[in-house]
Design a protein around this motif. Structure first.
Motif, mmCIF file in Angstrom:
data_model
loop_
_atom_site.group_PDB
_atom_site.id
_atom_site.type_symbol
_atom_site.label_atom_id
_atom_site.label_comp_id
_atom_site.label_asym_id
_atom_site.label_seq_id
_atom_site.Cartn_x
_atom_site.Cartn_y
_atom_site.Cartn_z
ATOM 1 N N LEU A 1 -7.543 -21.066 28.204
ATOM 2 C CA LEU A 1 -6.821 -19.905 28.714
ATOM 3 C C LEU A 1 -7.765 -18.706 28.789
ATOM 4 O O LEU A 1 -8.460 -18.396 27.818
ATOM 5 C CB LEU A 1 -5.634 -19.553 27.817
ATOM 6 N N ASN A 2 -7.786 -18.027 29.910
ATOM 7 C CA ASN A 2 -8.588 -16.819 30.072
ATOM 8 C C ASN A 2 -7.750 -15.635 29.602
ATOM 9 O O ASN A 2 -6.819 -15.218 30.294
ATOM 10 C CB ASN A 2 -8.987 -16.626 31.542
ATOM 11 N N LEU A 3 -8.073 -15.116 28.415
ATOM 12 C CA LEU A 3 -7.276 -14.046 27.813
ATOM 13 C C LEU A 3 -8.039 -12.734 27.795
ATOM 14 O O LEU A 3 -9.252 -12.701 27.635
ATOM 15 C CB LEU A 3 -6.866 -14.441 26.395
ATOM 16 N N THR A 4 -7.282 -11.637 27.940
ATOM 17 C CA THR A 4 -7.839 -10.294 27.971
ATOM 18 C C THR A 4 -7.774 -9.683 26.578
ATOM 19 O O THR A 4 -6.781 -9.846 25.861
ATOM 20 C CB THR A 4 -7.021 -9.429 28.951
ATOM 21 N N ALA A 5 -8.825 -8.963 26.195
ATOM 22 C CA ALA A 5 -8.870 -8.309 24.884
ATOM 23 C C ALA A 5 -7.707 -7.332 24.734
ATOM 24 O O ALA A 5 -7.269 -6.710 25.699
ATOM 25 C CB ALA A 5 -10.196 -7.572 24.713
ATOM 26 N N GLY A 6 -7.211 -7.227 23.495
ATOM 27 C CA GLY A 6 -6.126 -6.301 23.180
ATOM 28 C C GLY A 6 -4.902 -7.044 22.690
ATOM 29 O O GLY A 6 -4.910 -8.251 22.489
ATOM 30 N N VAL A 7 -3.833 -6.301 22.494
ATOM 31 C CA VAL A 7 -2.578 -6.882 22.008
ATOM 32 C C VAL A 7 -1.826 -7.480 23.190
ATOM 33 O O VAL A 7 -1.615 -6.821 24.212
ATOM 34 C CB VAL A 7 -1.722 -5.812 21.293
ATOM 35 N N ASN A 8 -1.469 -8.741 23.058
ATOM 36 C CA ASN A 8 -0.734 -9.477 24.084
ATOM 37 C C ASN A 8 0.482 -10.133 23.451
ATOM 38 O O ASN A 8 0.501 -10.406 22.256
ATOM 39 C CB ASN A 8 -1.611 -10.570 24.706
ATOM 40 N N GLU A 9 1.488 -10.392 24.261
ATOM 41 C CA GLU A 9 2.678 -11.093 23.784
ATOM 42 C C GLU A 9 2.487 -12.584 23.979
ATOM 43 O O GLU A 9 2.194 -13.045 25.082
ATOM 44 C CB GLU A 9 3.914 -10.625 24.538
ATOM 45 N N LEU A 10 2.665 -13.346 22.908
ATOM 46 C CA LEU A 10 2.679 -14.804 22.944
ATOM 47 C C LEU A 10 4.134 -15.222 22.860
ATOM 48 O O LEU A 10 4.853 -14.826 21.940
ATOM 49 C CB LEU A 10 1.896 -15.376 21.761
ATOM 50 N N ARG A 11 4.576 -16.010 23.823
ATOM 51 C CA ARG A 11 5.976 -16.441 23.859
ATOM 52 C C ARG A 11 6.033 -17.958 23.854
ATOM 53 O O ARG A 11 5.300 -18.620 24.601
ATOM 54 C CB ARG A 11 6.652 -15.890 25.110
ATOM 55 N N VAL B 1 4.423 -22.253 26.690
ATOM 56 C CA VAL B 1 3.674 -21.189 26.032
ATOM 57 C C VAL B 1 3.239 -20.197 27.101
ATOM 58 O O VAL B 1 2.677 -20.582 28.129
ATOM 59 C CB VAL B 1 2.436 -21.754 25.303
ATOM 60 N N SER B 2 3.539 -18.915 26.858
ATOM 61 C CA SER B 2 3.137 -17.852 27.782
ATOM 62 C C SER B 2 2.347 -16.813 27.000
ATOM 63 O O SER B 2 2.779 -16.371 25.934
ATOM 64 C CB SER B 2 4.352 -17.162 28.400
ATOM 65 N N VAL B 3 1.193 -16.431 27.539
ATOM 66 C CA VAL B 3 0.394 -15.365 26.932
ATOM 67 C C VAL B 3 -0.477 -14.752 28.021
ATOM 68 O O VAL B 3 -1.041 -15.460 28.849
ATOM 69 C CB VAL B 3 -0.450 -15.876 25.734
ATOM 70 N N ASP B 4 -0.558 -13.424 28.032
ATOM 71 C CA ASP B 4 -1.419 -12.689 28.966
ATOM 72 C C ASP B 4 -1.201 -13.151 30.412
ATOM 73 O O ASP B 4 -2.126 -13.421 31.151
ATOM 74 C CB ASP B 4 -2.888 -12.851 28.551
ATOM 75 N N ASN B 5 0.089 -13.264 30.804
ATOM 76 C CA ASN B 5 0.491 -13.658 32.163
ATOM 77 C C ASN B 5 0.057 -15.069 32.562
ATOM 78 O O ASN B 5 -0.094 -15.364 33.742
ATOM 79 C CB ASN B 5 -0.004 -12.641 33.195
ATOM 80 N N MET C 1 10.802 -17.551 21.087
ATOM 81 C CA MET C 1 10.181 -16.766 20.056
ATOM 82 C C MET C 1 9.038 -15.988 20.697
ATOM 83 O O MET C 1 8.339 -16.510 21.558
ATOM 84 C CB MET C 1 9.646 -17.667 18.958
ATOM 85 N N THR C 2 8.855 -14.762 20.268
ATOM 86 C CA THR C 2 7.735 -13.971 20.766
ATOM 87 C C THR C 2 6.960 -13.377 19.592
ATOM 88 O O THR C 2 7.530 -13.055 18.548
ATOM 89 C CB THR C 2 8.200 -12.825 21.684
ATOM 90 N N TYR C 3 5.669 -13.270 19.789
ATOM 91 C CA TYR C 3 4.767 -12.734 18.777
ATOM 92 C C TYR C 3 3.754 -11.823 19.470
ATOM 93 O O TYR C 3 3.332 -12.098 20.593
ATOM 94 C CB TYR C 3 3.988 -13.859 18.076
ATOM 95 N N ASP C 4 3.345 -10.768 18.799
ATOM 96 C CA ASP C 4 2.223 -9.969 19.266
ATOM 97 C C ASP C 4 0.954 -10.561 18.679
ATOM 98 O O ASP C 4 0.880 -10.820 17.479
ATOM 99 C CB ASP C 4 2.353 -8.507 18.814
ATOM 100 N N VAL C 5 -0.029 -10.817 19.539
ATOM 101 C CA VAL C 5 -1.311 -11.352 19.085
ATOM 102 C C VAL C 5 -2.415 -10.408 19.545
ATOM 103 O O VAL C 5 -2.353 -9.853 20.647
ATOM 104 C CB VAL C 5 -1.572 -12.782 19.607
ATOM 105 N N ASN C 6 -3.405 -10.209 18.690
ATOM 106 C CA ASN C 6 -4.532 -9.352 19.016
ATOM 107 C C ASN C 6 -5.707 -10.232 19.429
ATOM 108 O O ASN C 6 -6.255 -10.962 18.616
ATOM 109 C CB ASN C 6 -4.909 -8.475 17.819
ATOM 110 N N ILE C 7 -6.083 -10.153 20.691
ATOM 111 C CA ILE C 7 -7.215 -10.909 21.218
ATOM 112 C C ILE C 7 -8.460 -10.045 21.011
ATOM 113 O O ILE C 7 -8.550 -8.952 21.574
ATOM 114 C CB ILE C 7 -7.019 -11.243 22.718
ATOM 115 N N PRO C 8 -9.425 -10.493 20.195
ATOM 116 C CA PRO C 8 -10.572 -9.637 19.847
ATOM 117 C C PRO C 8 -11.511 -9.356 21.018
ATOM 118 O O PRO C 8 -12.069 -8.262 21.107
ATOM 119 C CB PRO C 8 -11.279 -10.405 18.739
ATOM 120 N N GLU C 9 -11.710 -10.335 21.903
ATOM 121 C CA GLU C 9 -12.615 -10.187 23.041
ATOM 122 C C GLU C 9 -12.041 -10.912 24.236
ATOM 123 O O GLU C 9 -11.437 -11.977 24.089
ATOM 124 C CB GLU C 9 -13.978 -10.820 22.749
#
Length: 76
Positions: free
Chosen positions: A59-69, A31-35, A1-9
């Motif tokens: 998890l160190n995530l980058t702001a913006g829309v990322n794919e969560l799988r 779980v995969s998100v932001d590489n 399953m994949t989802y688009d998630v918006n990381i605010p910061e």
């Protein structure tokens, strides 16, 4: 399953997955998100409607829309 998630910061986040199962076997989700990838493991939660939180921390995530799988590695 994949989802688009918006990381605010850009920052360090925890990912929480709610799981429920009546099967008494080891279950694993990848779980995969932001590489970044992590595996979650859980067993019987007490029933198909007995929900539990399983958490990936730090998890160190980058702001913006990322794919969560979510990938089912083992289990049903």
């Amino acid at each position: 399953m994949t989802y688009d998630v918006n990381i605010p910061e850009t920052g360090v986040y925890d990912v929480v997955v709610r799981v429920a199962t009546n099967r008494n076997i080891d279950h694993k989700l990848k779980v995969s998100v932001d590489n970044q990838e992590a595996e979650l493991s859980f067993s019987r939660t007490g029933g198909a409607q007995s929900w539990q939180d399983v958490k990936i921390e730090g998890l160190n995530l980058t702001a913006g829309v990322n794919e969560l799988r979510l990938d089912i590695v083992t289990g049903y």
